[in-house]
Design an enzyme around this catalytic site. Structure first.
Site, PDB file in Angstrom:
ATOM      1  N   HIS A   1      -0.396   2.078  -3.948  1.00 19.37           N
ATOM      2  CA  HIS A   1       0.175   1.328  -2.668  1.00 19.37           C
ATOM      3  C   HIS A   1      -0.677   1.965  -1.552  1.00 19.37           C
ATOM      4  O   HIS A   1      -0.353   2.897  -0.941  1.00 19.37           O
ATOM      5  CB  HIS A   1       1.653   1.911  -2.418  1.00 19.37           C
ATOM      6  CG  HIS A   1       2.302   1.117  -1.289  1.00 19.37           C
ATOM      7  ND1 HIS A   1       3.843   0.847  -1.358  1.00 19.37           N
ATOM      8  CD2 HIS A   1       2.015   0.588  -0.182  1.00 19.37           C
ATOM      9  CE1 HIS A   1       4.131   0.198  -0.473  1.00 19.37           C
ATOM     10  NE2 HIS A   1       3.187   0.042   0.281  1.00 19.37           N
TER      11      HIS A   1
ATOM     12  N   HIS B   1      -2.883   0.004   1.523  1.00 19.14           N
ATOM     13  CA  HIS B   1      -3.174  -1.128   2.549  1.00 19.14           C
ATOM     14  C   HIS B   1      -4.564  -0.857   3.039  1.00 19.14           C
ATOM     15  O   HIS B   1      -4.641   0.207   3.797  1.00 19.14           O
ATOM     16  CB  HIS B   1      -2.405  -1.457   3.677  1.00 19.14           C
ATOM     17  CG  HIS B   1      -1.057  -1.866   3.167  1.00 19.14           C
ATOM     18  ND1 HIS B   1      -0.608  -3.280   2.692  1.00 19.14           N
ATOM     19  CD2 HIS B   1       0.095  -1.151   2.763  1.00 19.14           C
ATOM     20  CE1 HIS B   1       0.703  -3.024   2.435  1.00 19.14           C
ATOM     21  NE2 HIS B   1       1.047  -1.902   2.577  1.00 19.14           N
TER      22      HIS B   1
ATOM     23  N   HIS C   1       6.817  -5.483  -1.552  1.00 16.87           N
ATOM     24  CA  HIS C   1       7.595  -4.625  -0.767  1.00 16.87           C
ATOM     25  C   HIS C   1       8.914  -4.830  -0.567  1.00 16.87           C
ATOM     26  O   HIS C   1       9.256  -6.150  -0.453  1.00 16.87           O
ATOM     27  CB  HIS C   1       7.126  -4.634   0.667  1.00 16.87           C
ATOM     28  CG  HIS C   1       5.744  -3.979   0.723  1.00 16.87           C
ATOM     29  ND1 HIS C   1       4.802  -4.354   0.014  1.00 16.87           N
ATOM     30  CD2 HIS C   1       5.177  -2.916   1.742  1.00 16.87           C
ATOM     31  CE1 HIS C   1       3.520  -3.583   0.348  1.00 16.87           C
ATOM     32  NE2 HIS C   1       3.884  -2.872   1.541  1.00 16.87           N
TER      33      HIS C   1
ATOM     34  N   GLU D   1      12.203  -0.633   1.802  1.00 13.48           N
ATOM     35  CA  GLU D   1      11.750   0.183   2.756  1.00 13.48           C
ATOM     36  C   GLU D   1      12.746   0.383   3.971  1.00 13.48           C
ATOM     37  O   GLU D   1      13.463   1.412   4.096  1.00 13.48           O
ATOM     38  CB  GLU D   1      10.179  -0.097   3.081  1.00 13.48           C
ATOM     39  CG  GLU D   1       9.696   0.683   4.075  1.00 13.48           C
ATOM     40  CD  GLU D   1       8.320   0.487   4.624  1.00 13.48           C
ATOM     41  OE1 GLU D   1       7.737   1.336   5.293  1.00 13.48           O
ATOM     42  OE2 GLU D   1       8.091  -0.885   4.605  1.00 13.48           O
TER      43      GLU D   1
ATOM     44  N   ASP E   1      -0.640   3.613   4.437  1.00 16.27           N
ATOM     45  CA  ASP E   1      -1.652   3.234   5.454  1.00 16.27           C
ATOM     46  C   ASP E   1      -1.856   4.556   5.911  1.00 16.27           C
ATOM     47  O   ASP E   1      -1.497   5.052   7.157  1.00 16.27           O
ATOM     48  CB  ASP E   1      -0.951   2.525   6.655  1.00 16.27           C
ATOM     49  CG  ASP E   1      -0.370   1.093   6.193  1.00 16.27           C
ATOM     50  OD1 ASP E   1      -1.389   0.100   6.039  1.00 16.27           O
ATOM     51  OD2 ASP E   1       1.052   0.790   5.828  1.00 16.27           O
TER      52      ASP E   1
END
Length: 345
Positions: free
Chosen positions: A26, A28, A205, A208, A287
Site C-alpha cells: 500500500h 501511492h 480502499h 479507512e 503516502d
C-alpha cells in the site's frame, strides 16, 4: 509458519524490525514525492507552485482529515509532466524501500491525476515501469497497480481503463482510492467486472474513514482480493469473522491513520486487535512523504507505541508476502529470507 518465534529481547526488536525482509502492498507513488523533489521538478518543468520554500511546503502538511491531505497531494503532483519525472519519483521511493529491506513493492499510481492535466497515459506508465524494471538492481521486485479515483465517475474510470489497456503488460492490477466517504465501492462495480475479465488483480480502499459496509461492498460487489486500510472493520463482528476466515489481507497504514486523525494516537491504533482476531494485517506507508515515514518508520513507531513483539513482527512480514501478488516461487523465497532473518536475530 514456525509454531514459535524465538523470544527476542525488547531492546533488540528495533534492529530486527529494520532488517527483516518485508513487502509493501500500500504505497501511492505520488505520495512519495518529497518536497525537495517537488521543487526540483517544478524548476525543471517551469511549473509555479504556491509555496516559497521546502520548509513552507512541509509546514502545510498539517492535515485534519483525508480531504485536507488530498488537496495538497494533487497540488504536489502538478510538477509531474515528463516520463523522466515519473521515473525520478519512483526511483527515489525504490531506493528508500531497498534501504528499509522491502524486497517486494506493489505500487499504486493515479493516472487520472495526470491525464486530467494533459499528461499522456504512456508518459506516466513508461516512466514508472522503467523504474520498476531498474529496481531489480536494488534487490526490489516492483510491480504497478493502477488506481481509479473514486470521487470521479465510473464512466471516467472506464475511459482510464481503455487508455491503459495498451500497456496491460506494465501493471498487474487495479485499485480504488481518493475520497472515501460518499463514494461507496459499488459505484465502480461494472468497471471492476471489466478489469476482472482482463485478468487484473483487484484491490480497493475501504474502511479507512468509510464504514464497515464499504468493506462488505468491496468484498462482495467488487470481489477484491485485498482490502486497503480496513481499520473500521472491528466495528462489525461479522465482518471481522469473514476477514479472518477468508484470510483477506488488510494493508494497514499506521502513520497515515495517525496523520489523518483516524486514530488520536498510535497507542490507540487497532493493529493488535486485527492481529489478535486472526486477520491477515500488514504494515505499509501509504503516502510516506506526507505522513511522516516510510516502511521502517511505520514499524518502529507503531511497535514502540503499542508494545507489539517479535511474534507480531513475524506475522506482519509473513502476511505481507502471503498477501502479495508475487508468483508462488517468489513468495516462498521471501518467506525463506524472513525465516533466516528471525533465526539469526
Amino acid at each position: 509458519m514456525p509454531t514459535t518465534v524465538p523470544p527476542i529481547p525488547q531492546e533488540r526488536l528495533p534492529a530486527l524490525l529494520a532488517a527483516m525482509p518485508k513487502a509493501e502492498l500500500h504505497i501511492h507513488i505520488e505520495g512519495s514525492l518529497e518536497p525537495e523533489l517537488i521543487f526540483q521538478l517544478a524548476q525543471r518543468n517551469g511549473v509555479a507552485i504556491p509555496y516559497a520554500s521546502v520548509e513552507e511546503l512541509r509546514r502545510a502538511y498539517a492535515f485534519t482529515n483525508l480531504q485536507s491531505f488530498l488537496d495538497i497531494y494533487y497540488a504536489g503532483a502538478s510538477v509531474l509532466l515528463q516520463a523522466q519525472d515519473f521515473y525520478d519519483m519512483a526511483w527515489a521511493y525504490l531506493q528508500r524501500a531497498a534501504a528499509d529491506h522491502v524486497v517486494r513493492a506493489e505500487i499504486f499510481f493515479d493516472p487520472q491525476t495526470h491525464t486530467a492535466r494533459g499528461v499522456a497515459m504512456e508518459t506516466v506508465v513508461e516512466g514508472l515501469s522503467r523504474a520498476c524494471r531498474d529496481a531489480k538492481a536494488l534487490g526490489v521486485d516492483a510491480e504497478l497497480i493502477l488506481c481509479f479515483l473514486r470521487h470521479l465517475s465510473e464512466e471516467e474510470a472506464f475511459e482510464t481503463l481503455e487508455q491503459a489497456l495498451p500497456f496491460r503488460d506494465r501493471f498487474i492490477g487495479v485499485g480504488l482510492d481518493s475520497s472515501e466517504v460518499g463514494h461507496p465501492p459499488e459505484k465502480f462495480a461494472r468497471v471492476f467486472d471489466a478489469c476482472r475479465r482482463h485478468g487484473l488483480h483487484l484491490v480497493a480502499h475501504a474502511g479507512e474513514e468509510g464504514p464497515p459496509a464499504y468493506v462488505w461492498s468491496a468484498l462482495d460487489v467488487l470481489k477484491v482480493e485485498r482490502i486497503d486500510h480496513g481499520v473500521q472493520s472491528p466495528k462489525d463482528p461479522a465482518l471481522m469473522k469473514r476477514l479472518a476466515q477468508d484470510r483477506i489481507p488488510l494493508t494497514v497504514c499506521p502513520l497515515s491513520n495517525l496523520k489523518l486523525c483516524v486514530f488520536p494516537s498510535l497507542e490507540l491504533h487497532n493493529l493488535r486487535v486485527l492481529l489478535d482476531a486472526g486477520l491477515a494485517a500488514t504494515v505499509n506507508s501509504d503516502d510516506p512523504a506526507y505522513f511522516g515515514g516510510y516502511m521502517n518508520e511505520n514499524f518502529l513507531q507503531t511497535f514502540a507505541a503499542t508494545g507489539l513483539d517479535a511474534q507480531h513482527a513475524y506475522r506482519l512480514a509473513r502476511n505481507s508476502f502471503e498477501g502479495s501478488f508475487a508468483e508462488p516461487a517468489a513468495r516462498r523465497r521471501y518467506i525463506e529470507q524472513l525465516d533466516a532473518a528471525f533465526a539469526s536475530a
